[in-house]
Write a protein that holds these residues in place. Structure first.
Motif, PDB file in Angstrom:
ATOM      1  N   ALA A  45       0.832  -1.205   0.000  1.00 48.30           N
ATOM      2  CA  ALA A  45       0.000   0.000   0.000  1.00 48.30           C
ATOM      3  C   ALA A  45       0.869   1.259   0.000  1.00 48.30           C
ATOM      4  N   ILE A  46       1.967   1.218   0.754  1.00 50.37           N
ATOM      5  CA  ILE A  46       2.889   2.353   0.807  1.00 50.37           C
ATOM      6  C   ILE A  46       3.565   2.559  -0.547  1.00 50.37           C
ATOM      7  N   GLU A  47       3.997   1.458  -1.163  1.00 52.85           N
ATOM      8  CA  GLU A  47       4.627   1.560  -2.484  1.00 52.85           C
ATOM      9  C   GLU A  47       3.671   2.204  -3.487  1.00 52.85           C
ATOM     10  N   GLU A  48       2.426   1.764  -3.451  1.00 51.60           N
ATOM     11  CA  GLU A  48       1.433   2.293  -4.378  1.00 51.60           C
ATOM     12  C   GLU A  48       1.125   3.765  -4.080  1.00 51.60           C
ATOM     13  N   ALA A  49       0.972   4.106  -2.812  1.00 46.10           N
ATOM     14  CA  ALA A  49       0.614   5.471  -2.426  1.00 46.10           C
ATOM     15  C   ALA A  49       1.692   6.477  -2.817  1.00 46.10           C
ATOM     16  N   PHE A  50       2.964   6.063  -2.714  1.00 40.11           N
ATOM     17  CA  PHE A  50       4.070   6.998  -2.952  1.00 40.11           C
ATOM     18  C   PHE A  50       4.818   6.748  -4.253  1.00 40.11           C
ATOM     19  N   ASP A  51       4.377   5.748  -5.021  1.00 40.35           N
ATOM     20  CA  ASP A  51       5.045   5.395  -6.275  1.00 40.35           C
ATOM     21  C   ASP A  51       6.541   5.181  -6.053  1.00 40.35           C
ATOM     22  N   ILE A  52       6.834   4.315  -5.070  1.00 41.54           N
ATOM     23  CA  ILE A  52       8.222   3.971  -4.763  1.00 41.54           C
ATOM     24  C   ILE A  52       8.343   2.455  -4.697  1.00 41.54           C
ATOM     25  N   SER A  53       9.579   1.985  -4.676  1.00 41.92           N
ATOM     26  CA  SER A  53       9.863   0.567  -4.508  1.00 41.92           C
ATOM     27  C   SER A  53      10.604   0.397  -3.185  1.00 41.92           C
ATOM     28  N   VAL A  54       9.994  -0.353  -2.271  1.00 43.65           N
ATOM     29  CA  VAL A  54      10.578  -0.549  -0.949  1.00 43.65           C
ATOM     30  C   VAL A  54      11.433  -1.813  -0.959  1.00 43.65           C
ATOM     31  N   PRO A  55      12.720  -1.706  -0.595  1.00 43.30           N
ATOM     32  CA  PRO A  55      13.600  -2.879  -0.564  1.00 43.30           C
ATOM     33  C   PRO A  55      13.325  -3.713   0.686  1.00 43.30           C
ATOM     34  N   PHE A  56      12.239  -4.480   0.628  1.00 43.42           N
ATOM     35  CA  PHE A  56      11.804  -5.229   1.801  1.00 43.42           C
ATOM     36  C   PHE A  56      11.678  -6.697   1.438  1.00 43.42           C
ATOM     37  N   ASN A  57      12.315  -7.549   2.221  1.00 47.90           N
ATOM     38  CA  ASN A  57      12.225  -8.983   2.009  1.00 47.90           C
ATOM     39  C   ASN A  57      11.314  -9.560   3.086  1.00 47.90           C
ATOM     40  N   ALA A  58      10.107  -9.929   2.700  1.00 47.01           N
ATOM     41  CA  ALA A  58       9.123 -10.427   3.668  1.00 47.01           C
ATOM     42  C   ALA A  58       9.599 -11.687   4.380  1.00 47.01           C
ATOM     43  N   ASN A  59      10.430 -12.465   3.712  1.00 46.77           N
ATOM     44  CA  ASN A  59      10.930 -13.703   4.328  1.00 46.77           C
ATOM     45  C   ASN A  59      12.041 -13.447   5.333  1.00 46.77           C
ATOM     46  N   GLU A  60      12.758 -12.344   5.141  1.00 50.56           N
ATOM     47  CA  GLU A  60      13.854 -11.993   6.054  1.00 50.56           C
ATOM     48  C   GLU A  60      13.844 -10.495   6.332  1.00 50.56           C
ATOM     49  N   PRO A  61      12.829 -10.009   7.071  1.00 50.32           N
ATOM     50  CA  PRO A  61      12.761  -8.562   7.294  1.00 50.32           C
ATOM     51  C   PRO A  61      13.985  -7.992   7.986  1.00 50.32           C
ATOM     52  N   GLN A  62      14.651  -8.783   8.831  1.00 47.76           N
ATOM     53  CA  GLN A  62      15.847  -8.282   9.523  1.00 47.76           C
ATOM     54  C   GLN A  62      17.037  -8.123   8.574  1.00 47.76           C
ATOM     55  N   ALA A  63      16.969  -8.744   7.405  1.00 38.39           N
ATOM     56  CA  ALA A  63      18.060  -8.645   6.437  1.00 38.39           C
ATOM     57  C   ALA A  63      17.854  -7.490   5.457  1.00 38.39           C
ATOM     58  N   SER A  64      16.774  -6.763   5.636  1.00 42.83           N
ATOM     59  CA  SER A  64      16.436  -5.675   4.725  1.00 42.83           C
ATOM     60  C   SER A  64      17.120  -4.376   5.145  1.00 42.83           C
ATOM     61  N   ASP A  65      17.337  -3.499   4.169  1.00 39.44           N
ATOM     62  CA  ASP A  65      17.855  -2.157   4.459  1.00 39.44           C
ATOM     63  C   ASP A  65      16.733  -1.251   4.953  1.00 39.44           C
ATOM     64  N   PHE A  66      15.502  -1.725   4.832  1.00 38.19           N
ATOM     65  CA  PHE A  66      14.341  -0.918   5.203  1.00 38.19           C
ATOM     66  C   PHE A  66      13.922  -1.273   6.622  1.00 38.19           C
ATOM     67  N   ASP A  67      14.025  -0.310   7.519  1.00 40.79           N
ATOM     68  CA  ASP A  67      13.784  -0.523   8.951  1.00 40.79           C
ATOM     69  C   ASP A  67      12.288  -0.411   9.260  1.00 40.79           C
ATOM     70  N   ILE A  68      11.689  -1.536   9.669  1.00 41.29           N
ATOM     71  CA  ILE A  68      10.267  -1.520  10.021  1.00 41.29           C
ATOM     72  C   ILE A  68      10.072  -1.677  11.523  1.00 41.29           C
ATOM     73  N   SER A  69      11.057  -1.240  12.318  1.00 45.57           N
ATOM     74  CA  SER A  69      10.996  -1.471  13.755  1.00 45.57           C
ATOM     75  C   SER A  69       9.968  -0.583  14.461  1.00 45.57           C
ATOM     76  N   SER A  70       9.593   0.552  13.856  1.00 41.42           N
ATOM     77  CA  SER A  70       8.566   1.407  14.464  1.00 41.42           C
ATOM     78  C   SER A  70       7.937   2.270  13.376  1.00 41.42           C
ATOM     79  N   VAL A  71       6.841   2.906  13.726  1.00 44.46           N
ATOM     80  CA  VAL A  71       6.177   3.805  12.787  1.00 44.46           C
ATOM     81  C   VAL A  71       7.144   4.904  12.349  1.00 44.46           C
TER      82      VAL A  71
END
Length: 87
Positions: A45-71
């Motif tokens: 939803a965020i990718e669509e709303a902002f027309d961006i590509s988020v480098p997020f690996n759902a299988n290994e979120p801790q291995a991603s450069d994208f920090d989802i630890s808090s809002v």
């Protein structure tokens, strides 16, 4: 146009089935009751709303450069991606 923070909070609130006013900046997605599928749906939803590509690996979120630890970290990451991808 609303700012990035407000739009992200609206998306997260929708996933958490909460009011945007209930979303605290320091809250984790887990604290908001968002499971792993909800995280993936939020990212889409965020990718669509902002027309961006988020480098997020759902299988290994801790291995991603994208920090989802808090809002707050999600908002900061999105602002950075917008600047990089649209700047």
């Amino acid at each position: 146009m609303t700012n990035v923070r407000d739009r992200v909070i609206r998306i997260i609130a929708e996933q958490a089935v909460l009011e945007p006013s209930d979303i605290r900046p320091e809250a984790t997605l887990d604290e908001l009751g968002i499971d792993s599928l909800g995280v993936v749906e939020s990212i889409f939803a965020i990718e669509e709303a902002f027309d961006i590509s988020v480098p997020f690996n759902a299988n290994e979120p801790q291995a991603s450069d994208f920090d989802i630890s808090s809002v707050d970290t999600i908002v900061a990451g999105i602002e950075r991606l917008i600047a990089e991808q649209h700047g």
